[in-house]
Scaffold this motif. Structure first.
Motif, mmCIF file in Angstrom:
data_model
loop_
_atom_site.group_PDB
_atom_site.id
_atom_site.type_symbol
_atom_site.label_atom_id
_atom_site.label_comp_id
_atom_site.label_asym_id
_atom_site.label_seq_id
_atom_site.Cartn_x
_atom_site.Cartn_y
_atom_site.Cartn_z
ATOM 1 N N ARG A 13 -1.298 3.861 14.214
ATOM 2 C CA ARG A 13 -2.364 3.947 13.218
ATOM 3 C C ARG A 13 -2.000 4.968 12.158
ATOM 4 N NH1 ARG A 13 -7.771 5.729 15.802
ATOM 5 N NH2 ARG A 13 -7.128 4.413 17.542
ATOM 6 N N LEU A 14 -2.538 4.750 10.966
ATOM 7 C CA LEU A 14 -2.325 5.677 9.861
ATOM 8 C C LEU A 14 -3.374 6.777 9.919
ATOM 9 C CD1 LEU A 14 -1.554 3.100 7.048
ATOM 10 C CD2 LEU A 14 0.069 4.556 8.242
ATOM 11 N N PRO A 15 -3.129 7.918 9.268
ATOM 12 C CA PRO A 15 -4.072 9.043 9.336
ATOM 13 C C PRO A 15 -5.482 8.660 8.906
ATOM 14 C CG PRO A 15 -2.008 9.742 8.330
ATOM 15 C CD PRO A 15 -1.935 8.249 8.492
ATOM 16 N N GLY A 16 -6.437 8.916 9.779
ATOM 17 C CA GLY A 16 -7.840 8.777 9.422
ATOM 18 C C GLY A 16 -8.462 7.415 9.631
ATOM 19 N N ILE A 17 -7.667 6.388 9.961
ATOM 20 C CA ILE A 17 -8.237 5.047 10.096
ATOM 21 C C ILE A 17 -7.784 4.411 11.405
ATOM 22 C CG2 ILE A 17 -8.380 4.718 7.610
ATOM 23 C CD1 ILE A 17 -5.881 2.998 7.746
ATOM 24 N N GLY A 18 -8.445 3.314 11.774
ATOM 25 C CA GLY A 18 -8.162 2.644 13.036
ATOM 26 C C GLY A 18 -6.900 1.805 13.001
ATOM 27 N N ARG A 19 -6.556 1.251 14.163
ATOM 28 C CA ARG A 19 -5.314 0.494 14.294
ATOM 29 C C ARG A 19 -5.316 -0.770 13.442
ATOM 30 N NH1 ARG A 19 -6.622 1.560 19.444
ATOM 31 N NH2 ARG A 19 -5.463 3.175 20.553
ATOM 32 N N LEU A 20 -6.410 -1.533 13.492
ATOM 33 C CA LEU A 20 -6.447 -2.794 12.757
ATOM 34 C C LEU A 20 -6.365 -2.550 11.255
ATOM 35 C CD1 LEU A 20 -6.607 -5.810 12.753
ATOM 36 C CD2 LEU A 20 -9.110 -5.671 12.975
ATOM 37 N N ALA A 21 -7.092 -1.554 10.775
ATOM 38 C CA ALA A 21 -7.023 -1.212 9.353
ATOM 39 C C ALA A 21 -5.603 -0.770 8.974
ATOM 40 C CB ALA A 21 -8.025 -0.106 9.019
ATOM 41 N N SER A 22 -4.949 -0.040 9.872
ATOM 42 C CA SER A 22 -3.572 0.394 9.628
ATOM 43 C C SER A 22 -2.635 -0.804 9.508
ATOM 44 C CB SER A 22 -3.097 1.319 10.740
ATOM 45 O OG SER A 22 -3.882 2.487 10.809
ATOM 46 N N LEU A 23 -2.833 -1.785 10.378
ATOM 47 C CA LEU A 23 -2.014 -2.997 10.315
ATOM 48 C C LEU A 23 -2.231 -3.740 8.999
ATOM 49 C CD1 LEU A 23 -2.339 -4.362 13.965
ATOM 50 C CD2 LEU A 23 -0.318 -3.341 12.891
ATOM 51 N N LEU A 24 -3.454 -3.741 8.510
ATOM 52 C CA LEU A 24 -3.751 -4.414 7.240
ATOM 53 C C LEU A 24 -3.093 -3.681 6.073
ATOM 54 C CD1 LEU A 24 -7.501 -5.305 7.884
ATOM 55 C CD2 LEU A 24 -5.565 -6.884 7.767
ATOM 56 N N VAL A 25 -3.018 -2.365 6.157
ATOM 57 C CA VAL A 25 -2.302 -1.594 5.129
ATOM 58 C C VAL A 25 -0.838 -2.016 5.100
ATOM 59 C CG1 VAL A 25 -1.513 0.695 4.439
ATOM 60 C CG2 VAL A 25 -3.854 0.387 5.246
ATOM 61 N N LEU A 26 -0.221 -2.097 6.276
ATOM 62 C CA LEU A 26 1.185 -2.486 6.369
ATOM 63 C C LEU A 26 1.380 -3.937 5.940
ATOM 64 C CD1 LEU A 26 2.118 -0.749 9.746
ATOM 65 C CD2 LEU A 26 2.539 0.066 7.417
ATOM 66 N N LEU A 27 0.397 -4.791 6.243
ATOM 67 C CA LEU A 27 0.476 -6.189 5.827
ATOM 68 C C LEU A 27 0.445 -6.308 4.312
ATOM 69 C CD1 LEU A 27 0.523 -9.207 6.437
ATOM 70 C CD2 LEU A 27 -1.985 -9.126 6.689
ATOM 71 N N LYS A 28 -0.418 -5.539 3.676
ATOM 72 C CA LYS A 28 -0.481 -5.525 2.208
ATOM 73 C C LYS A 28 0.877 -5.150 1.625
ATOM 74 C CE LYS A 28 -2.348 -4.786 -2.000
ATOM 75 N NZ LYS A 28 -2.813 -5.843 -2.898
ATOM 76 N N LEU A 29 1.481 -4.113 2.163
ATOM 77 C CA LEU A 29 2.786 -3.680 1.663
ATOM 78 C C LEU A 29 3.836 -4.757 1.903
ATOM 79 C CD1 LEU A 29 4.590 -1.472 0.478
ATOM 80 C CD2 LEU A 29 4.856 -0.544 2.792
ATOM 81 N N ALA A 30 3.822 -5.349 3.094
ATOM 82 C CA ALA A 30 4.820 -6.370 3.428
ATOM 83 C C ALA A 30 4.699 -7.598 2.519
ATOM 84 C CB ALA A 30 4.659 -6.782 4.891
ATOM 85 N N LEU A 31 3.470 -8.007 2.220
ATOM 86 C CA LEU A 31 3.267 -9.172 1.347
ATOM 87 C C LEU A 31 3.941 -8.977 -0.004
ATOM 88 C CD1 LEU A 31 -0.485 -10.101 2.012
ATOM 89 C CD2 LEU A 31 1.532 -11.490 2.559
ATOM 90 N N HIS A 32 3.742 -7.808 -0.583
ATOM 91 C CA HIS A 32 4.301 -7.562 -1.913
ATOM 92 C C HIS A 32 5.811 -7.341 -1.856
ATOM 93 C CE1 HIS A 32 0.538 -7.627 -4.041
ATOM 94 N NE2 HIS A 32 0.002 -6.805 -3.141
ATOM 95 N N LEU A 33 6.291 -6.724 -0.793
ATOM 96 C CA LEU A 33 7.733 -6.533 -0.675
ATOM 97 C C LEU A 33 8.444 -7.879 -0.541
ATOM 98 C CD1 LEU A 33 8.062 -3.398 1.662
ATOM 99 C CD2 LEU A 33 8.190 -3.522 -0.832
ATOM 100 N N VAL A 34 7.854 -8.789 0.222
ATOM 101 C CA VAL A 34 8.441 -10.128 0.353
ATOM 102 C C VAL A 34 8.406 -10.863 -0.979
ATOM 103 C CG1 VAL A 34 8.144 -12.399 1.416
ATOM 104 C CG2 VAL A 34 7.954 -10.334 2.819
ATOM 105 N N ALA A 35 7.258 -10.802 -1.658
ATOM 106 C CA ALA A 35 7.142 -11.461 -2.962
ATOM 107 C C ALA A 35 8.135 -10.879 -3.961
ATOM 108 C CB ALA A 35 5.719 -11.323 -3.485
ATOM 109 N N ASN A 36 8.309 -9.560 -3.922
ATOM 110 C CA ASN A 36 9.242 -8.910 -4.841
ATOM 111 C C ASN A 36 10.691 -9.255 -4.515
ATOM 112 O OD1 ASN A 36 6.977 -7.737 -5.905
ATOM 113 N ND2 ASN A 36 7.322 -5.729 -5.001
#
Length: 209
Positions: A13-36
């Protein structure tokens, strides 16, 4: 064994938030990295303009302040001019925005589900999927607004008055990124004046900020 389990939970998990929210943060980053990485559409026309601006650093330009252009110049210096490198900072800003949305939900009293729902809402919002997929000052604008909203909410919830210094600094950076940050400042002042929270405006830390 217990220490290993605790370590794994901390890393998941990322600082201050839960596991699922942390995974969504990483998913957001992964989506754009793949698109880029795919980069089938090539450079957006505005990106070519910003690249040209970064060749001539100045304190301001006809249609935007200097911060995003300075960041682009530093990015080009450190990472090069590839499409992936150009769009890395907007992708990181998008992931940070999802993280801040989860923090905002937590500040409002939301548990892990509420944090995940807030993060998911920002993740799938079409406007943010678009803005964080090419380089412009708009990718950082929403990040400044969300950060300021979180700091203001913590002030309203009894956070230390010195948070005004951080709020002022972030608003200042936001104003150097895009002039529309002034609308947030005006709305903040008017909102406080029209509410019992106007007492916050009487502190010296407010004016220092």
């Amino acid at each position: 064994v217990r220490s290993k389990k605790t370590r794994a939970m901390t890393l998941s998990r990322l600082p201050g938030i839960g596991r699922l929210a942390s995974l969504l943060v990483l998913l957001k980053l992964a989506l754009h990295l793949v698109a880029n990485t795919l980069g089938n559409c090539g450079y957006f026309r505005d990106e070519l303009y910003y690249i040209a601006c970064s060749e001539h650093l100045d304190w301001g330009y006809v249609d935007h302040p200097p911060l995003s252009i300075l960041l682009l110049r530093l990015s080009r210096w450190g990472l090069g001019d590839s499409l992936f490198a150009l769009r890395l900072l907007p992708a990181l800003a998008g992931a940070a925005l999802v993280w801040l949305s989860a923090l905002l939900a937590r500040e409002l009293g939301g548990g892990e589900r509420a944090q995940a729902l807030a993060a998911l809402g920002v993740l799938v919002a079409p406007i943010y999927l678009g803005l964080h997929d090419f380089y412009s000052m708009n990718a950082f604008e929403s990040l400044c607004w969300m950060g300021c909203a979180l700091l203001l909410l913590r002030l309203l919830h009894g956070g230390g008055a010195r948070l005004w210094l951080w709020l002022g600094a972030l608003m200042g950076l936001g104003l150097q990124n895009k002039h529309s940050m002034a609308f947030f400042g005006m709305a903040l002042v008017v909102g406080l004046l029209l509410s019992p929270q106007r007492r916050l405006l009487r502190t010296p830390w407010c004016w220092l900020g």
